[in-house]
Write an enzyme that holds these catalytic residues in place. Structure first.
Site, PDB file in Angstrom:
ATOM      1  NE  ARG A  54      11.800 -12.283  19.298  1.00 19.79           N
ATOM      2  CZ  ARG A  54      12.314 -12.046  18.107  1.00 19.79           C
ATOM      3  NH1 ARG A  54      13.315 -12.767  17.697  1.00 19.79           N
ATOM      4  NH2 ARG A  54      11.856 -11.094  17.329  1.00 19.79           N
ATOM      5  CG  ASP A 189      -2.097  -9.755  -2.110  1.00 16.00           C
ATOM      6  OD1 ASP A 189      -2.321  -8.556  -1.885  1.00 16.00           O
ATOM      7  OD2 ASP A 189      -1.525 -10.148  -3.140  1.00 16.00           O
ATOM      8  CG  HIS A 190      -2.301  -4.933   1.840  1.00 10.65           C
ATOM      9  ND1 HIS A 190      -1.029  -5.192   1.411  1.00 10.65           N
ATOM     10  CD2 HIS A 190      -2.557  -3.658   1.488  1.00 10.65           C
ATOM     11  CE1 HIS A 190      -0.549  -4.110   0.828  1.00 10.65           C
ATOM     12  NE2 HIS A 190      -1.438  -3.163   0.866  1.00 10.65           N
ATOM     13  CG  ASP A 247       7.684  -5.239  -1.722  1.00  7.44           C
ATOM     14  OD1 ASP A 247       7.391  -5.804  -0.649  1.00  7.44           O
ATOM     15  OD2 ASP A 247       7.466  -4.032  -1.939  1.00  7.44           O
ATOM     16  CG  HIS A 252       0.375  -6.305  -3.613  1.00  7.51           C
ATOM     17  ND1 HIS A 252      -0.195  -7.101  -2.656  1.00  7.51           N
ATOM     18  CD2 HIS A 252       1.331  -5.583  -2.967  1.00  7.51           C
ATOM     19  CE1 HIS A 252       0.387  -6.862  -1.483  1.00  7.51           C
ATOM     20  NE2 HIS A 252       1.320  -5.957  -1.653  1.00  7.51           N
TER      21      HIS A 252
HETATM   22  C1  BG6 Z   1       3.369  -3.933   0.489  1.00  8.79           C
HETATM   23  C2  BG6 Z   1       4.779  -3.762   0.010  1.00  8.79           C
HETATM   24  O1  BG6 Z   1       2.954  -5.250   0.343  1.00  8.79           O
HETATM   25  O2  BG6 Z   1       2.516  -3.081  -0.255  1.00  8.79           O
HETATM   26  C3  BG6 Z   1       5.218  -2.314   0.108  1.00  8.79           C
HETATM   27  O3  BG6 Z   1       5.632  -4.584   0.787  1.00  8.79           O
HETATM   28  C4  BG6 Z   1       4.250  -1.408  -0.600  1.00  8.79           C
HETATM   29  O4  BG6 Z   1       6.531  -2.142  -0.427  1.00  8.79           O
HETATM   30  C5  BG6 Z   1       2.827  -1.707  -0.143  1.00  8.79           C
HETATM   31  O5  BG6 Z   1       4.590  -0.073  -0.320  1.00  8.79           O
HETATM   32  C6  BG6 Z   1       1.821  -0.946  -0.984  1.00  8.79           C
HETATM   33  O6  BG6 Z   1       0.554  -1.097  -0.431  1.00  8.79           O
HETATM   34  P1  BG6 Z   1      -0.554   0.009  -0.631  1.00  8.79           P
HETATM   35  O7  BG6 Z   1      -1.766  -0.544   0.039  1.00  8.79           O
HETATM   36  O8  BG6 Z   1      -0.031   1.261   0.011  1.00  8.79           O
HETATM   37  O9  BG6 Z   1      -0.709   0.177  -2.114  1.00  8.79           O
END
Ligand code: BG6
Length: 520
Positions: A54, A189-190, A247, A252
């Site tokens: 934006r 989901d990383h 979260d 995860h």
């Molecule tokens: C994120 C959460 O998805 O994952 C965060 O929103 C968290 O709160 C993070 O800190 C942790 O990811 P990683 O890769 O550092 O373990």
């Protein structure tokens, strides 16, 4: 793409559109990952990034800001000027309101213009790096502007949180499904992009050794720990409305649980693997509203010390309400009701401001059925344990018994270790590099499907509802720098323990320590 840049021949022309292109995720994660891919020959020859946001920005101003992000977060350190300049030519900025159709029609024209220049059709990837409030809007407009129509060439990427609860997740999935087919939707989901997480499948199913004992007959219990030393940092506003269950656990930790517990896949097809994971979620014993305290513990940190430094309590963090009831720690005890896992407890825990940053899965094997060694031989005897270490150390440790040297028969625990750094010369890519590459390759294996997201919410809804109905009376109930509230111990069945983090590199890193495997 610039002349000297080394493109990847396997990838087809791509326009990578980032909604929220001036935001934090783009700066911190997406552009550094795309830049790192460009350095690894992993971007298509015809490639453009269109950052949409934006605020008023020019191409140059945006590139300047993104350069700063790359310098801070690239895996290769500070970017060389020539490499950055080549990459930066591909970044364009478009100012636009996410809730106005002309933003999308202009975007469509811009994509068409690039395709004309390249003389070929291009994949169009629409990445929502915006606040979640926009997730329900952008897909609608993409649909209206006709940009979602092409099933093979248009894709949408969405980050967690996918909803706030089951109902909102269903609603969001329905909005996505109104414009896109499931095969076009990439839910990130990383954790699934992490090498060590992917290695769980390789370890379990590329080796015949462990699968025969990967069941209730040999495994006593499993713990999954995702511990962070950080607090909520600059995200207090978001976090205070989410909490650790939403979260971290809903996504995860559930993903890790699925990978540990799933049945062997028949093929490496995305849907085959995802089906097997969803089966696990469906088999988890439902949590009863009147029995939550027996399977779920929540905590919130108060002030304390981490690594000798004084840390504020959660309620004193920026953006957090001073009487917040939000949990920063969760421990769960779950059971998977199927032939493989009946009655084997799976203990999950995650929290902020814990003493150590560590993500580990510990598989505790049962004791031998008959102890044939003399009692004095087995002082300090421990059943075998396997630790899948996800971060920060990356590897696997198997703890077992060995004979201590000497004339007497004495048993001592020892470790066998596999450490990524020592075994492979190749560095691990960042999770986002893997995931963005997969989106470009149109491979959905590492992404969450709608039914999986909903099944995870469904499982946790009784806990969310129960906790909301009964506010905690004792928050804050653990000090920063400790392993969470005492009650987390109470979840464990008799003789079970939360393991202390494994020191994967112990023999090399910490002189004089005997074993990496310790119990609290
Ligand atoms: C994120 C959460 O998805 O994952 C965060 O929103 C968290 O709160 C993070 O800190 C942790 O990811 P990683 O890769 O550092 O373990």
């Amino acid at each position: 793409m610039g002349k000297e840049m080394k493109p990847n021949d396997q990838l087809e022309p791509t326009v990578f559109v980032i909604f929220g292109g001036a935001g934090d995720l783009t700066w911190r994660k997406l552009i550094p990952a795309l830049f790192d891919l460009s350095q690894d020959r992993s971007l298509p020859a015809q490639f453009a990034i269109i950052a949409v946001d934006r605020i008023k920005f020019g191409d140059e101003a945006l590139r300047h800001r993104l350069h700063d992000g790359v310098n801070q977060f690239s895996r290769f350190g500070k970017a060389k000027a020539a490499a950055w300049n080549q990459f930066a030519q591909h970044i364009h900025y478009q100012q636009g309101d996410f809730k106005k159709l002309p933003t999308y029609t202009t975007l469509g024209k811009q994509c068409a213009k690039l395709e004309k220049e390249w003389g070929t059709k291009a994949h169009r990837i629409f990445y929502m790096a915006t606040p979640p409030s926009m997730f329900g809007e952008i897909p609608k407009y993409l649909g209206k502007a006709g940009l979602a129509r092409d099933r093979k060439w248009a894709r949408i990427v969405i980050e967690k949180p996918i909803g706030y609860d089951l109902e909102s997740a269903r609603a969001l999935n329905a909005v996505l499904a109104a414009s896109f087919e499931e095969s076009q939707i990439f839910r990130i989901d990383h954790y699934l992009g992490k090498e060590t997480v992917q290695n769980i499948l390789a370890f379990r199913f590329a080796n015949p050794l462990f699968e025969p004992i990967w069941n209730r007959r040999y495994i006593d219990y499993v713990t999954i720990t995702v511990a962070e030393t950080v607090g909520v940092e600059h995200r207090g506003g978001y976090y205070d409305h989410a909490g650790a269950l939403r979260d971290m656990v809903q996504n995860h930790l559930m993903q890790l649980l699925c990978l540990v517990a799933m049945e062997p896949m028949v093929s490496f097809e995305a849907d085959e693997i995802r089906n097997k994971k969803v089966d696990v979620l469906h088999a988890i014993r439902a949590i009863q509203l009147d029995a939550i305290s027996q399977c779920a513990v929540r905590g919130q940190y108060g002030s304390g010390h981490t690594a000798g430094k004084k840390m504020p309590g959660y309620r004193e963090e920026d953006g957090v309400s001073p009487d917040s009831q939000t949990e920063t720690f969760v421990a769960l005890k779950l059971f998977i009701d199927n032939w493989r896992w009946q009655d084997v407890p799976f203990y999950l825990r995650t929290g902020k401001r814990l003493p150590q940053q560590v993500s580990e899965i510990s598989i505790q094997f049962r004791a031998v059925p008959h102890q044939s060694f003399p009692p004095e031989a087995s002082l300090g005897w421990q059943p075998s344990r396997l630790v899948l270490s996800i971060q920060p150390e990356e590897g696997i440790v198997l703890g077992f018994q060995a004979k201590y040297p000497g004339p007497k028969m004495q048993l001592r625990p020892v470790d066998m270790r596999f450490n990524y750094r020592e075994s492979f010369a190749a560095p691990s890519p960042d999770a986002y590099e893997t995931l963005l590459w997969d989106v470009m390759k149109n491979d959905a294996t590492l992404f969450m499907r709608a039914d999986q997201v909903e099944a995870a919410w469904q499982l946790l809804m009784p806990v969310l509802n129960g906790w909301q109905a009964t506010p905690p009376g004792d928050f804050p109930n653990y000090s920063a720098g400790t392993w969470g509230p005492e009650d987390a111990q109470g979840l464990l069945a008799h003789g079970h323990r939360w393991p202390l983090p494994t020191e994967l590199a112990a023999p090399y890193r910490t002189k004089g320590k005997k074993s990496g495997l310790k119990m609290k």
